[in-house]
Design an enzyme around this catalytic site. Structure first.
Site, mmCIF file in Angstrom:
data_model
loop_
_atom_site.group_PDB
_atom_site.id
_atom_site.type_symbol
_atom_site.label_atom_id
_atom_site.label_comp_id
_atom_site.label_asym_id
_atom_site.label_seq_id
_atom_site.Cartn_x
_atom_site.Cartn_y
_atom_site.Cartn_z
ATOM 1 N N MET A 87 5.056 -4.246 8.111
ATOM 2 C CA MET A 87 6.002 -5.360 8.167
ATOM 3 C C MET A 87 5.332 -6.722 8.387
ATOM 4 S SD MET A 87 8.513 -3.505 7.455
ATOM 5 C CE MET A 87 10.059 -4.372 7.671
ATOM 6 N N ASN A 104 2.992 -0.917 -2.426
ATOM 7 C CA ASN A 104 3.990 -1.101 -1.375
ATOM 8 C C ASN A 104 5.256 -0.348 -1.761
ATOM 9 O OD1 ASN A 104 5.246 -2.307 0.967
ATOM 10 N ND2 ASN A 104 6.333 -3.687 -0.425
ATOM 11 N N HIS A 106 9.343 -0.684 -1.149
ATOM 12 C CA HIS A 106 10.351 -1.643 -0.678
ATOM 13 C C HIS A 106 11.728 -1.008 -0.813
ATOM 14 C CE1 HIS A 106 12.060 -5.521 0.301
ATOM 15 N NE2 HIS A 106 12.942 -5.302 -0.650
#
Ligand code: GAR
Length: 211
Positions: A87, A104, A106
Site C-alpha cells: 500500500m 501489481n 488491484h
C-alpha cells in the site's frame, strides 16, 4: 536456472499466501513488508520463506524509502517482483529500475476505480460488474499493461465487505496465473500491451466465473 521472485506486502498477505501456495515454477526468495506488524510476515516465516521489513516510517522521504526497498529487493536478484497488497506508492526511479518485472494486483477492473476504497467506489457508481486486475506497474498509479482480469457481479444488497470478499476470491486465482505466465516466460509487452505466448490466448486473460 530456476527463476525467483520477491513478494511485497503491507498487511494480511492473503494474495501472498495464494502465490506461495500455487507452487509457481520458481522460488519465493523473500517476502518484504513496509510495516513491521504486517500479519503476512508470520505466515511466511512459519513456512521457511525469508522475510524482511523496510519500514517506510524510518525514512525521511519517499525517495529514500524507495531506494532502501530497492536495495533489499536486489539482494535477491529477483526475476519478478509481485506487489501483493503493498500500500505504498512507488516513485518513478523505483518503477523504472524494475521495469518489465514488476506486477501489481488491484481490486477493480482498471481503468475503473484506481486508488483506494475501490469496492465502495464501485457500489457508489452502481456498476453491475466489478473485479480485479493484474498489471505491470508503470509510474502512473494503477496504470500499466494489463495481464489478466476477473469479473464478478455486483449483487443487490451487497455491502463493501461482500464485494471485497467476492473479488478477493478471484484475486487468489488470477494473480498466481499471471505470475505463472511470467515465470514460464510467456508474457511479453508489445507496443505497450501484454502479449501472451503459447497456449494462452487473449481470451484466457479474462476470467468470468459462473455465479
Ligand atoms: C487486496 O484486495 C489487493 O488487491 C489490494 O489490497 C488487498 C490486500 O489483501 N491492493 C490494493 O488495493 C493495492 N492498491 P491481502 O493483503 O490479503 O493480499
Amino acid at each position: 536456472m530456476a527463476k525467483n521472485y520477491v513478494i511485497l506486502i503491507s498487511g494480511r498477505g492473503s494474495n501472498m499466501q495464494a502465490l506461495i501456495e500455487a507452487k509457481l515454477p520458481g522460488r519465493c526468495a523473500a517476502v518484504i513488508a513496509n510495516r513491521p506488524d504486517a500479519a503476512g510476515l508470520a505466515w511466511a516465516q512459519a513456512r521457511g520463506v525469508p522475510t524482511a521489513v523496510v519500514d517506510h516510517k524510518a525514512y525521511e522521504s519517499r525517495d529514500a524509502f524507495d531506494a532502501a526497498l530497492a536495495v533489499e529487493i536486489e539482494r535477491h536478484a529477483p526475476d519478478l517482483v509481485l506487489l501483493a497488497g503493498f500500500m505504498r506508492v512507488l516513485g518513478q526511479d523505483f518503477v523504472t529500475r524494475f521495469d518489465g518485472r514488476l506486477l501489481n494486483i488491484h481490486p477493480s477492473l482498471l481503468p475503473a476505480f484506481p486508488g483506494l476504497r475501490t469496492h465502495a467506489a464501485a457500489l457508489a457508481a452502481d456498476v453491475k460488474i466489478h473485479g480485479c486486475t493484474v498489471h505491470f506497474v508503470t509510474p502512473a498509479l494503477d496504470c500499466g499493461p494489463i495481464v489478466i482480469q476477473a469479473a464478478v457481479p455486483v449483487l443487490p444488497g451487497d455491502t463493501e465487505a461482500d464485494l471485497a470478499a467476492r473479488v478477493l476470491a478471484q484475486e487468489h486465482i488470477v494473480y498466481p496465473q499471471a505470475a505463472r505466465w511470467f515465470l514460464e516466460g510467456r508474457i511479453g509487452i508489445v507496443d505497450g500491451r501484454v502479449a501472451l505466448a503459447g497456449a494462452a490466448t487473449a481470451a484466457t486473460a479474462l476470467r468470468v466465473p459462473q455465479a
